[in-house]
Design an enzyme around this catalytic site. Structure first.
Site, PDB file in Angstrom:
ATOM      1  N   SER A  42       6.806 -25.267  -0.744  1.00 52.29           N
ATOM      2  CA  SER A  42       7.488 -25.830   0.414  1.00 52.29           C
ATOM      3  C   SER A  42       7.391 -27.365   0.377  1.00 52.29           C
ATOM      4  CB  SER A  42       6.901 -25.241   1.696  1.00 52.29           C
ATOM      5  OG  SER A  42       7.717 -25.484   2.806  1.00 52.29           O
ATOM      6  N   ASP A  58      15.777 -17.544   2.590  1.00 51.49           N
ATOM      7  CA  ASP A  58      15.161 -18.828   2.900  1.00 51.49           C
ATOM      8  C   ASP A  58      16.258 -19.891   2.980  1.00 51.49           C
ATOM      9  OD1 ASP A  58      13.656 -21.161   3.038  1.00 51.49           O
ATOM     10  OD2 ASP A  58      12.519 -20.797   1.203  1.00 51.49           O
ATOM     11  N   HIS A  87      10.775 -17.367   3.152  1.00 52.40           N
ATOM     12  CA  HIS A  87       9.938 -18.553   2.978  1.00 52.40           C
ATOM     13  C   HIS A  87       8.491 -18.206   3.361  1.00 52.40           C
ATOM     14  CE1 HIS A  87       9.650 -22.960   2.591  1.00 52.40           C
ATOM     15  NE2 HIS A  87       8.674 -22.852   3.483  1.00 52.40           N
TER      16      HIS A  87
END
Length: 308
Positions: A151, A246, A276
């Site tokens: 991320s 995501d 995610h």
């Protein structure tokens, strides 16, 4: 868009929501970070036997200390190091939030891992996180460092490679795990469609970026949004991992394509049916477990290529 989650992932998403409410970004930063602490502790796994941990610190360029945590096994490969950068939208996360992830990577790959506790926004705005990443890399690198992160950590991994591009100190490879790379600025399909995505929505991403930049995103800075970078040739080999469900999915896919078109050895891995943040689900879901297997294989592959 409709998301078809299998029962294991649906249970993971539901369990995550019990600790991390939808309105987390409306809370005070202290309350938000407490929610994140509860979230990662809920999914923390035991440290594998044989993994030794050691905390230390690296001096930052602003006179502050950058905490780092090293994970090693007796069979550590002497020719490689993994510099790991945690996710958390640049505003949450620390050495503890990804403790078992890093320990398991070290155990699985036989490569020493060093996690970096970079400064967080809003107390420290962009580019403080990239500066800490760069300072840690320059202090630890011995010519065989793979940079990896999930991320926001994927953003910082790509940004480090760009920041070091015209120097004689480069990572030998980069592993980007469902990274933010600026796709929201380019209106990539996944971001446009991801308003109701499980675990992380497109509006969540916009809010995190707003906090990271204090409402002033710099769309001319490739370390802020690596997808806008035009001079891609010469960057380190890259494996970019995307989660199908995501809003950041296309960031990884498009970046890998752009790197490959520029002559960089790069490829993307699309993890089907996963949202995610699925790293936390690796002990709860067969799909997430298989993704973590691919992650560890990718790191070993980058190490082998960098050492050859």
């Amino acid at each position: 868009m409709k998301y078809h989650l299998d029962p294991e992932i649906a249970a993971f998403v539901e369990k995550s929501a019990s600790a991390y409410p939808d309105n987390a970004l409306e809370l005070s930063m202290a309350e938000h970070r407490e929610c994140y602490r509860a979230l990662f502790e809920m999914f923390q796994a035991p440290i594998p036997a044989g993994v030794a941990k050691e905390d230390s610190a690296i001096p930052g360029r602003s006179g502050h200390s950058i905490p780092v945590r090293s994970y090693s096994v007796e069979t550590d490969r002497p020719d490689a190091l993994i510099l790991y950068l945690h996710g958390g939208g640049f505003i949450v996360g620390n050495l503890d939030s990804h403790d078992s992830v890093c320990a398991e990577i070290a155990a699985r790959t036989g490569i020493r891992v060093v996690a970096v506790d970079y400064r967080l926004a809003p107390e420290h705005l962009h580019p403080a996180q990239i500066e800490d990443t760069q300072d840690a890399f320059l202090a630890l690198d011995r010519g065989s460092t793979i940079v990896a992160g999930d991320s926001a950590g994927g953003t910082l991994s790509a940004a480090l490679c760009i920041a070091q591009q015209d120097t004689d100190r480069q990572p030998i490879g980069q592993l980007l795990i469902y990274p933010y790379l600026g796709g929201m600025h380019l209106n990539l399909e996944a971001h446009v469609d991801g308003f109701n995505a499980p675990s992380m929505t497109s509006s969540d991403i916009e809010d995190y970026i707003d906090i990271w930049s204090d409402g002033n995103p710099d769309w001319t800075d490739p370390t802020f949004a690596p997808l806008i970078h035009e001079k891609l040739s010469g960057l380190p080999p890259c494996i970019a991992m995307a989660a199908e469900y995501d809003p950041l999915r296309d960031d990884a896919l498009v970046y890998a394509d752009k790197l490959a078109a520029a002559g960089v050895k790069a490829r993307a891995i699309l993890d089907k049916g996963l949202p995610h943040g699925h790293l936390r689900a690796r002990h709860l879901s067969e799909k997430a477990r298989a993704s973590f297997d691919r992650l560890c294989e990718a790191l070993s592959e980058l190490a082998e290529a960098g050492g050859s």
